[in-house]
Design a protein around this motif. Structure first.
Motif, mmCIF file in Angstrom:
data_model
loop_
_atom_site.group_PDB
_atom_site.id
_atom_site.type_symbol
_atom_site.label_atom_id
_atom_site.label_comp_id
_atom_site.label_asym_id
_atom_site.label_seq_id
_atom_site.Cartn_x
_atom_site.Cartn_y
_atom_site.Cartn_z
ATOM 1 N N THR A 1 14.148 12.320 -19.445
ATOM 2 C CA THR A 1 12.780 12.753 -19.197
ATOM 3 C C THR A 1 12.104 11.796 -18.216
ATOM 4 O O THR A 1 12.520 10.638 -18.072
ATOM 5 N N PRO A 2 11.033 12.238 -17.546
ATOM 6 C CA PRO A 2 10.269 11.319 -16.694
ATOM 7 C C PRO A 2 9.775 10.096 -17.444
ATOM 8 O O PRO A 2 9.758 8.990 -16.892
ATOM 9 N N ASP A 3 9.380 10.269 -18.699
ATOM 10 C CA ASP A 3 8.936 9.120 -19.494
ATOM 11 C C ASP A 3 10.051 8.096 -19.640
ATOM 12 O O ASP A 3 9.829 6.887 -19.490
ATOM 13 N N ALA A 4 11.251 8.568 -19.965
ATOM 14 C CA ALA A 4 12.382 7.661 -20.154
ATOM 15 C C ALA A 4 12.749 6.960 -18.853
ATOM 16 O O ALA A 4 13.071 5.764 -18.841
ATOM 17 N N VAL A 5 12.707 7.700 -17.745
ATOM 18 C CA VAL A 5 13.011 7.096 -16.450
ATOM 19 C C VAL A 5 11.975 6.031 -16.106
ATOM 20 O O VAL A 5 12.315 4.934 -15.626
ATOM 21 N N ALA A 6 10.700 6.332 -16.344
ATOM 22 C CA ALA A 6 9.642 5.365 -16.042
ATOM 23 C C ALA A 6 9.796 4.098 -16.868
ATOM 24 O O ALA A 6 9.602 2.981 -16.363
ATOM 25 N N VAL A 7 10.159 4.241 -18.142
ATOM 26 C CA VAL A 7 10.387 3.069 -18.984
ATOM 27 C C VAL A 7 11.543 2.244 -18.447
ATOM 28 O O VAL A 7 11.475 1.007 -18.369
ATOM 29 N N GLY B 1 0.779 -1.237 0.000
ATOM 30 C CA GLY B 1 0.000 0.000 0.000
ATOM 31 C C GLY B 1 0.804 1.278 0.000
ATOM 32 O O GLY B 1 0.226 2.378 -0.005
ATOM 33 N N MET B 2 2.129 1.189 -0.017
ATOM 34 C CA MET B 2 2.948 2.399 -0.014
ATOM 35 C C MET B 2 3.036 2.971 -1.430
ATOM 36 O O MET B 2 3.261 2.238 -2.397
ATOM 37 N N ASN B 3 2.856 4.281 -1.554
ATOM 38 C CA ASN B 3 3.058 4.953 -2.831
ATOM 39 C C ASN B 3 4.550 5.176 -3.053
ATOM 40 O O ASN B 3 5.287 5.498 -2.108
ATOM 41 N N LEU B 4 4.988 5.008 -4.288
ATOM 42 C CA LEU B 4 6.398 5.185 -4.615
ATOM 43 C C LEU B 4 6.554 6.326 -5.601
ATOM 44 O O LEU B 4 5.909 6.341 -6.660
ATOM 45 N N ALA B 5 7.392 7.284 -5.253
ATOM 46 C CA ALA B 5 7.721 8.384 -6.155
ATOM 47 C C ALA B 5 9.234 8.445 -6.265
ATOM 48 O O ALA B 5 9.955 8.216 -5.282
ATOM 49 N N TYR B 6 9.707 8.745 -7.454
ATOM 50 C CA TYR B 6 11.149 8.708 -7.731
ATOM 51 C C TYR B 6 11.632 10.134 -7.950
ATOM 52 O O TYR B 6 11.220 10.810 -8.901
ATOM 53 N N VAL B 7 12.457 10.607 -7.033
ATOM 54 C CA VAL B 7 12.863 12.008 -6.977
ATOM 55 C C VAL B 7 14.357 12.075 -7.223
ATOM 56 O O VAL B 7 15.151 11.642 -6.375
ATOM 57 N N THR B 8 14.747 12.596 -8.375
ATOM 58 C CA THR B 8 16.151 12.545 -8.747
ATOM 59 C C THR B 8 16.707 13.911 -9.122
ATOM 60 O O THR B 8 16.038 14.718 -9.775
ATOM 61 N N ASN B 9 17.938 14.163 -8.705
ATOM 62 C CA ASN B 9 18.646 15.371 -9.108
ATOM 63 C C ASN B 9 19.205 15.249 -10.520
ATOM 64 O O ASN B 9 19.672 16.227 -11.090
ATOM 65 N N ASN B 10 19.194 14.053 -11.076
ATOM 66 C CA ASN B 10 19.722 13.840 -12.416
ATOM 67 C C ASN B 10 18.720 14.402 -13.437
ATOM 68 O O ASN B 10 17.600 13.908 -13.550
ATOM 69 N N ALA B 11 19.135 15.430 -14.161
ATOM 70 C CA ALA B 11 18.248 16.114 -15.105
ATOM 71 C C ALA B 11 18.404 15.613 -16.532
ATOM 72 O O ALA B 11 17.826 16.184 -17.451
ATOM 73 N N ALA C 1 18.016 24.619 -8.101
ATOM 74 C CA ALA C 1 16.675 24.127 -7.776
ATOM 75 C C ALA C 1 16.671 22.782 -7.072
ATOM 76 O O ALA C 1 15.762 22.490 -6.302
ATOM 77 N N GLY C 2 17.651 21.914 -7.348
ATOM 78 C CA GLY C 2 17.593 20.526 -6.911
ATOM 79 C C GLY C 2 17.826 20.326 -5.426
ATOM 80 O O GLY C 2 18.081 21.270 -4.676
ATOM 81 N N LYS C 3 17.724 19.079 -5.028
ATOM 82 C CA LYS C 3 17.994 18.721 -3.629
ATOM 83 C C LYS C 3 19.375 19.225 -3.245
ATOM 84 O O LYS C 3 20.302 19.118 -4.021
ATOM 85 N N PRO C 4 19.526 19.790 -2.046
ATOM 86 C CA PRO C 4 18.585 19.819 -0.913
ATOM 87 C C PRO C 4 17.765 21.096 -0.796
ATOM 88 O O PRO C 4 17.255 21.392 0.280
ATOM 89 N N LEU C 5 17.618 21.859 -1.849
ATOM 90 C CA LEU C 5 17.042 23.193 -1.755
ATOM 91 C C LEU C 5 15.518 23.182 -1.885
ATOM 92 O O LEU C 5 14.927 22.245 -2.437
ATOM 93 N N VAL D 1 7.668 10.153 -11.479
ATOM 94 C CA VAL D 1 9.059 10.612 -11.517
ATOM 95 C C VAL D 1 9.109 12.132 -11.395
ATOM 96 O O VAL D 1 8.442 12.847 -12.157
ATOM 97 N N ILE D 2 9.891 12.623 -10.455
ATOM 98 C CA ILE D 2 10.096 14.062 -10.268
ATOM 99 C C ILE D 2 11.583 14.329 -10.411
ATOM 100 O O ILE D 2 12.404 13.710 -9.722
ATOM 101 N N THR D 3 11.948 15.240 -11.305
ATOM 102 C CA THR D 3 13.353 15.502 -11.578
ATOM 103 C C THR D 3 13.723 16.942 -11.235
ATOM 104 O O THR D 3 12.865 17.838 -11.194
ATOM 105 N N SER D 4 15.021 17.164 -11.057
ATOM 106 C CA SER D 4 15.490 18.524 -10.821
ATOM 107 C C SER D 4 15.293 19.389 -12.059
ATOM 108 O O SER D 4 15.219 20.622 -11.953
#
Length: 367
Positions: free
Chosen positions: A80-86, A67-77, A218-222, A100-103
């Motif tokens: 694209t989110p589509d490519a990462v998801a694939v 039941g845990m939701n998974l989100a992928y948060v990466t500083n690697n720009a 913009a990216g982590k840790p900001l 997928v959430i990217t910097s």
């Protein structure tokens, strides 16, 4: 945290303006049940060099099934989110682009908030940056001489980034064009080891322009990255999961949320023991299997920090670790030893960084 049943890891008396964690926290329930969403870093946590890290696929599948939701948060720009998801789906971790959430997305929103819609933006990076800028109604360009250039943005462009791209950025920044960076991670883990990251590329432009201008990052840790993550996931009880103290864990600290550090990427135990307060995670685990279990308490008893039979203390300017059993034997968890050592080190350091000798203590753990 609402009705989340957590325990241990008390924060020190400076809780508020600056939270000082004295020891890792504990959780009666598995972390995958105690938190509604895992905000997972990718490089060094889920994969390295494009290949899944051992146990990652199975652990994430079990967490999702529970039941845990998974989100992928990466500083690697770069991608694209589509490519990462694939890529994640090919590895056995089913994901959609929305997961997928990217910097790149975070920096694109930051730029869009500060320049007119439709503005040209010089891109020094990969397709992930271009797609994110278009999503915000901005025009990616490749020349510093484009009329009306509104901004320069840098993001990781992969190991084959042409040197001429840095020159274009330097020309524009030197003329006073506003400068942005998706992130400033100096390194990035890969299949062959640790390589230079976007922060190293940012330094190239900084040096070339005299070192007098700083990019907006913009990216982590900001905060921009935390804002982007919250907007896109809607998480109510998030747990940040990462391998880096200076991005993942500090980002969680800045956002006021809990974190889990795994030792599958950049950070080693010696660095964790020396961590300043903003780099001290709530929990530690060897890998992503740590999501599927509770976290033991670290108790402070008579000057010793105790976890799972391990006892850690400070003597003569060094950390001392005793008990716990024979490393490698059935039922002996070296992570409990690490947790106990964190308690002793962080309590001794207070609001600073631990400067104790850790060699013998880590040797006791076979590290």
């Amino acid at each position: 945290m609402g009705d989340v049943e957590l325990r241990g890891g008390e924060l020190g008396p400076e809780r508020g303006a600056r939270r000082v964690r004295r020891r890792p926290g504990g959780s009666v329930r598995p972390l995958s049940e105690a938190y509604d969403t895992a905000l997972l870093d990718l490089d060094g946590v889920v994969y390295a060099g494009g290949e899944a890290i051992p146990h990652a696929v199975e652990a994430l599948g079990a967490a999702r099934a529970g039941g845990m939701n998974l989100a992928y948060v990466t500083n690697n720009a770069l991608r694209t989110p589509d490519a990462v998801a694939v890529h994640l789906t090919e590895l056995g971790v089913p994901a959609e682009a929305a997961d997928v959430i990217t910097s790149a997305q975070a920096v694109a929103r930051l730029i869009a908030d500060e320049v007119p819609a439709g503005s040209p933006v010089l891109v020094v990076g990969g397709e992930g940056l271009r797609v994110a800028l278009r999503e915000r109604g901005l025009e990616p360009v490749e020349s510093a001489d484009v009329p009306g250039l509104a901004a320069v943005v840098q993001g990781y462009g992969g190991p084959d980034m042409p040197w001429a791209r840095f020159a274009e950025a330097g020309y524009a920044v030197a003329r006073g064009v506003p400068w942005y960076a998706s992130n400033t991670d100096l390194t990035i883990p890969g299949a062959r080891g640790i390589g230079p990251g976007n922060g190293a590329a940012v330094e190239v432009v900084r040096i070339a322009t005299g070192g007098v201008v700083e990019p907006k990052v913009a990216g982590k840790p900001l905060p921009p990255m935390h804002r982007e993550t919250v907007l896109r996931t809607g998480a109510e009880r998030p747990l940040v999961v990462g391998d880096r103290l200076d991005t993942d864990i500090e980002g969680a600290f800045n956002g006021g949320v809990d974190s889990l550090l795994v030792f599958t990427g950049v950070t080693d135990v010696a660095q964790l023991l020396a961590a300043v307060p903003e780099h001290r995670p709530t929990y530690v685990a060897a890998d992503l299997r740590g999501l599927l279990v509770g976290q033991p308490d670290v108790a402070e008893l008579g000057g010793e920090f105790v976890c799972g039979g391990w006892r850690a203390s400070v003597s003569g300017g060094a950390l001392v670790l005793e008990g716990g059993g024979e490393v490698g034997a059935a039922g002996v968890d070296v992570m409990d030893g690490v947790r106990a050592l964190c308690g002793a080190a962080w309590a001794e350091a207070g609001s600073g960084a631990c400067g104790l000798d850790v060699g013998k203590a880590l040797g006791r753990l076979g590290m």
